[in-house]
Design a protein around this motif. Structure first.
Motif, PDB file in Angstrom:
ATOM      1  N   THR A  72       0.845  -1.190   0.000  1.00 23.29           N
ATOM      2  CA  THR A  72       0.000   0.000   0.000  1.00 23.29           C
ATOM      3  C   THR A  72       0.884   1.244   0.000  1.00 23.29           C
ATOM      4  OG1 THR A  72      -1.730  -1.145   1.248  1.00 23.29           O
ATOM      5  CG2 THR A  72      -1.796   1.263   1.237  1.00 23.29           C
ATOM      6  N   PRO A  73       0.696   2.140  -0.960  1.00 18.84           N
ATOM      7  CA  PRO A  73       1.526   3.349  -0.978  1.00 18.84           C
ATOM      8  C   PRO A  73       1.406   4.126   0.327  1.00 18.84           C
ATOM      9  CG  PRO A  73       0.318   3.124  -3.034  1.00 18.84           C
ATOM     10  CD  PRO A  73      -0.245   2.096  -2.106  1.00 18.84           C
ATOM     11  N   GLY A  74       2.520   4.715   0.760  1.00 14.49           N
ATOM     12  CA  GLY A  74       2.513   5.483   1.994  1.00 14.49           C
ATOM     13  C   GLY A  74       3.913   5.570   2.578  1.00 14.49           C
ATOM     14  N   ASP A  75       4.005   6.078   3.807  1.00 17.42           N
ATOM     15  CA  ASP A  75       5.286   6.230   4.492  1.00 17.42           C
ATOM     16  C   ASP A  75       5.528   5.057   5.444  1.00 17.42           C
ATOM     17  OD1 ASP A  75       5.815   8.720   3.279  1.00 17.42           O
ATOM     18  OD2 ASP A  75       4.560   9.740   4.752  1.00 17.42           O
ATOM     19  N   TYR A  76       6.754   4.543   5.430  1.00 16.07           N
ATOM     20  CA  TYR A  76       7.111   3.393   6.257  1.00 16.07           C
ATOM     21  C   TYR A  76       8.383   3.692   7.042  1.00 16.07           C
ATOM     22  CZ  TYR A  76       3.749   0.632   3.562  1.00 16.07           C
ATOM     23  OH  TYR A  76       2.604   0.154   2.986  1.00 16.07           O
ATOM     24  N   ASN A  77       8.492   3.069   8.209  1.00 19.85           N
ATOM     25  CA  ASN A  77       9.723   3.111   8.991  1.00 19.85           C
ATOM     26  C   ASN A  77      10.444   1.780   8.855  1.00 19.85           C
ATOM     27  OD1 ASN A  77       9.663   5.731  10.149  1.00 19.85           O
ATOM     28  ND2 ASN A  77       8.081   5.057  11.577  1.00 19.85           N
ATOM     29  N   ILE A  78      11.730   1.850   8.567  1.00 26.86           N
ATOM     30  CA  ILE A  78      12.563   0.653   8.435  1.00 26.86           C
ATOM     31  C   ILE A  78      13.376   0.502   9.723  1.00 26.86           C
ATOM     32  CG2 ILE A  78      14.286  -0.542   7.063  1.00 26.86           C
ATOM     33  CD1 ILE A  78      11.736   0.113   5.509  1.00 26.86           C
ATOM     34  N   PRO A  79      13.064  -0.488  10.549  1.00 23.32           N
ATOM     35  CA  PRO A  79      13.820  -0.661  11.802  1.00 23.32           C
ATOM     36  C   PRO A  79      15.210  -1.278  11.546  1.00 23.32           C
ATOM     37  CG  PRO A  79      12.120  -2.340  11.631  1.00 23.32           C
ATOM     38  CD  PRO A  79      11.940  -1.439  10.440  1.00 23.32           C
ATOM     39  N   TYR A  80      16.150  -0.941  12.411  1.00 22.26           N
ATOM     40  CA  TYR A  80      17.499  -1.490  12.269  1.00 22.26           C
ATOM     41  C   TYR A  80      18.131  -1.698  13.643  1.00 22.26           C
ATOM     42  CZ  TYR A  80      19.085   3.295  13.202  1.00 22.26           C
ATOM     43  OH  TYR A  80      19.299   4.525  13.784  1.00 22.26           O
ATOM     44  N   VAL A 103       6.812   4.859  -0.106  1.00 21.99           N
ATOM     45  CA  VAL A 103       6.414   4.097  -1.279  1.00 21.99           C
ATOM     46  C   VAL A 103       5.374   4.929  -2.021  1.00 21.99           C
ATOM     47  CG1 VAL A 103       5.363   1.993  -2.153  1.00 21.99           C
ATOM     48  CG2 VAL A 103       6.863   1.900  -0.147  1.00 21.99           C
ATOM     49  N   SER A 104       5.719   5.337  -3.208  1.00 21.65           N
ATOM     50  CA  SER A 104       4.820   6.173  -3.992  1.00 21.65           C
ATOM     51  C   SER A 104       4.022   5.314  -4.963  1.00 21.65           C
ATOM     52  CB  SER A 104       5.612   7.235  -4.754  1.00 21.65           C
ATOM     53  OG  SER A 104       4.738   8.162  -5.371  1.00 21.65           O
ATOM     54  N   ALA A 105       3.070   5.927  -5.646  1.00 24.95           N
ATOM     55  CA  ALA A 105       2.214   5.211  -6.590  1.00 24.95           C
ATOM     56  C   ALA A 105       2.293   5.882  -7.951  1.00 24.95           C
ATOM     57  CB  ALA A 105       0.768   5.203  -6.092  1.00 24.95           C
ATOM     58  N   LYS A 106       2.620   5.121  -8.958  1.00 23.66           N
ATOM     59  CA  LYS A 106       2.635   5.658 -10.310  1.00 23.66           C
ATOM     60  C   LYS A 106       1.206   5.937 -10.765  1.00 23.66           C
ATOM     61  CE  LYS A 106       6.936   3.471 -11.813  1.00 23.66           C
ATOM     62  NZ  LYS A 106       7.566   2.518 -12.754  1.00 23.66           N
ATOM     63  N   THR A 107       1.014   7.107 -11.329  1.00 29.95           N
ATOM     64  CA  THR A 107      -0.325   7.480 -11.801  1.00 29.95           C
ATOM     65  C   THR A 107      -0.607   6.796 -13.128  1.00 29.95           C
ATOM     66  OG1 THR A 107      -0.140   9.637 -10.721  1.00 29.95           O
ATOM     67  CG2 THR A 107      -1.819   9.396 -12.427  1.00 29.95           C
ATOM     68  N   ASN A 132      -9.180   5.144 -12.674  1.00 29.58           N
ATOM     69  CA  ASN A 132      -7.897   5.190 -11.983  1.00 29.58           C
ATOM     70  C   ASN A 132      -7.349   3.769 -11.875  1.00 29.58           C
ATOM     71  OD1 ASN A 132      -5.682   5.607 -10.384  1.00 29.58           O
ATOM     72  ND2 ASN A 132      -6.820   6.243  -8.555  1.00 29.58           N
ATOM     73  N   LYS A 133      -6.378   3.437 -12.741  1.00 32.28           N
ATOM     74  CA  LYS A 133      -5.775   2.106 -12.756  1.00 32.28           C
ATOM     75  C   LYS A 133      -4.518   2.022 -11.892  1.00 32.28           C
ATOM     76  CE  LYS A 133      -7.433   0.667 -17.313  1.00 32.28           C
ATOM     77  NZ  LYS A 133      -7.034   0.176 -18.653  1.00 32.28           N
ATOM     78  N   GLY A 134      -4.094   3.142 -11.331  1.00 30.82           N
ATOM     79  CA  GLY A 134      -2.900   3.147 -10.486  1.00 30.82           C
ATOM     80  C   GLY A 134      -3.191   2.647  -9.080  1.00 30.82           C
ATOM     81  N   SER A 165      -8.030   4.186  -6.038  1.00 30.73           N
ATOM     82  CA  SER A 165      -7.415   3.183  -6.891  1.00 30.73           C
ATOM     83  C   SER A 165      -8.453   2.145  -7.302  1.00 30.73           C
ATOM     84  CB  SER A 165      -6.266   2.503  -6.129  1.00 30.73           C
ATOM     85  OG  SER A 165      -5.768   1.398  -6.846  1.00 30.73           O
ATOM     86  N   ASP A 166      -8.393   1.723  -8.570  1.00 30.59           N
ATOM     87  CA  ASP A 166      -9.310   0.720  -9.118  1.00 30.59           C
ATOM     88  C   ASP A 166     -10.764   1.191  -9.050  1.00 30.59           C
ATOM     89  OD1 ASP A 166      -9.832  -1.682 -10.404  1.00 30.59           O
ATOM     90  OD2 ASP A 166     -10.222  -2.746  -8.530  1.00 30.59           O
ATOM     91  N   ASP A 167     -10.974   2.481  -9.245  1.00 33.71           N
ATOM     92  CA  ASP A 167     -12.318   3.051  -9.235  1.00 33.71           C
ATOM     93  C   ASP A 167     -12.442   4.014 -10.422  1.00 33.71           C
ATOM     94  OD1 ASP A 167     -14.887   3.512  -8.476  1.00 33.71           O
ATOM     95  OD2 ASP A 167     -14.423   4.490  -6.568  1.00 33.71           O
ATOM     96  N   SER A 168     -13.653   4.495 -10.659  1.00 32.79           N
ATOM     97  CA  SER A 168     -13.876   5.390 -11.791  1.00 32.79           C
ATOM     98  C   SER A 168     -14.955   6.405 -11.450  1.00 32.79           C
ATOM     99  CB  SER A 168     -14.277   4.602 -13.043  1.00 32.79           C
ATOM    100  OG  SER A 168     -15.497   3.910 -12.823  1.00 32.79           O
ATOM    101  N   ASP A 169     -15.054   7.446 -12.287  1.00 33.73           N
ATOM    102  CA  ASP A 169     -16.093   8.457 -12.120  1.00 33.73           C
ATOM    103  C   ASP A 169     -16.344   9.100 -13.480  1.00 33.73           C
ATOM    104  OD1 ASP A 169     -17.996  10.078 -10.954  1.00 33.73           O
ATOM    105  OD2 ASP A 169     -16.732  10.558  -9.220  1.00 33.73           O
TER     106      ASP A 169
END
Length: 261
Positions: A72-80, A103-107, A132-134, A165-169
């Motif tokens: 899922t696109p969004g912000d993540y924390n990478i633990p170390y 993690v971004s999403a290509k339009t 919206n197919k992205g 995402s995966d919707d239309s209008d």
């Protein structure tokens, strides 16, 4: 670590600085990424080593991460975890932390045109379908139409809002069609997942039918109004004729009765 952006299913290289803020030197340093519970994998080793870092000095290690294809696109924390040996005490120590990654999403937007009552010189509707197919939401979608070979009866600009995402209008416009050969020309403005302003121009041809073609295809039914009116007129004439005949017959019968007396 430098804050980086990658896309689902793709790789991103991360450089992490390790700074020795202690008042002693450290050695046998290892840094490992803890990826078990997050949707990332390491391309190559998830653990890197450094021989030693002197007091108030620093060094860096690099990792290549791959985001899962269904993330899922969004912000993540990478633990170390960083493990090292205190040169003064010869003790093994561990530090934990995390750094951010996006993690971004290509339009990926698709367009099509739909019509209703697309008949020459008639009022109908032309609609721009936006799919919206992205993987990410597109936001603040705004559609402006540029009429070609049809008269616009409604507003030329329609605000749609957000499309998941995966919707239309749809953006629908009421028009009067003036030609059988025309194009839906429009400009679509929106913001992508990363809040960047985007604009796309759409030119989609569509078919407008003549009255004869619409009748042949069954898009409209032939009007029987004149036929019904003719039937009514004939019935009225017949009724008046019958009424006049009846009256004439009764009058004649009355006259014959008088003469018979």
């Amino acid at each position: 670590a430098d804050y980086i952006t990658i896309f689902s299913g793709e790789d991103g290289k991360i450089s992490v600085d390790i700074e020795n803020n202690h008042n002693f030197d450290i050695e046998d340093i290892s840094m490992s990424l803890e990826l078990d519970e997050i949707p990332f994998t390491s391309v190559g080793s998830s653990e890197k080593d450094i021989d030693d870092i002197d007091e108030d000095d620093d060094d860096s290690v690099s990792f290549t991460l791959r985001a899962s294809t269904d993330i899922t696109p969004g912000d993540y924390n990478i633990p170390y975890k960083v493990k090292y040996t205190n040169v003064d005490t010869d003790e093994r120590e561990t530090k934990e932390g995390s750094f951010g990654i996006r993690v971004s999403a290509k339009t990926e937007i698709d367009f099509s045109v739909e019509t209703k009552d697309a008949i020459l010189e008639k009022q109908g509707r032309v609609s721009l379908k936006i799919v919206n197919k992205g993987l990410g939401e597109v936001r603040f979608v705004d559609v402006q139409i540029f009429p070609q070979a049809y008269e616009l009866l409604s507003t030329e600009k329609i605000y749609i809002g957000n499309i998941d995402s995966d919707d239309s209008d749809f953006a629908s416009f009421d028009v009067i069609f003036k030609s059988t050969d025309t194009v839906l020309s429009a400009k679509v403005d929106y913001k992508d997942f990363d809040n960047n302003e985007k604009s796309e121009t759409v030119n989609l041809p569509f078919k407008v039918y003549t009255q004869e073609e619409a009748l042949e295809l069954g898009l409209i039914q032939k009007s029987n109004t004149l036929l019904y009116l003719g039937v009514v007129v004939v019935l009225v004439i017949v009724w008046f004729g019958w009424r006049t005949y009846r009256k004439s017959k009764k009058r004649k019968q009355r006259e014959e009765l008088k003469q018979g007396r």
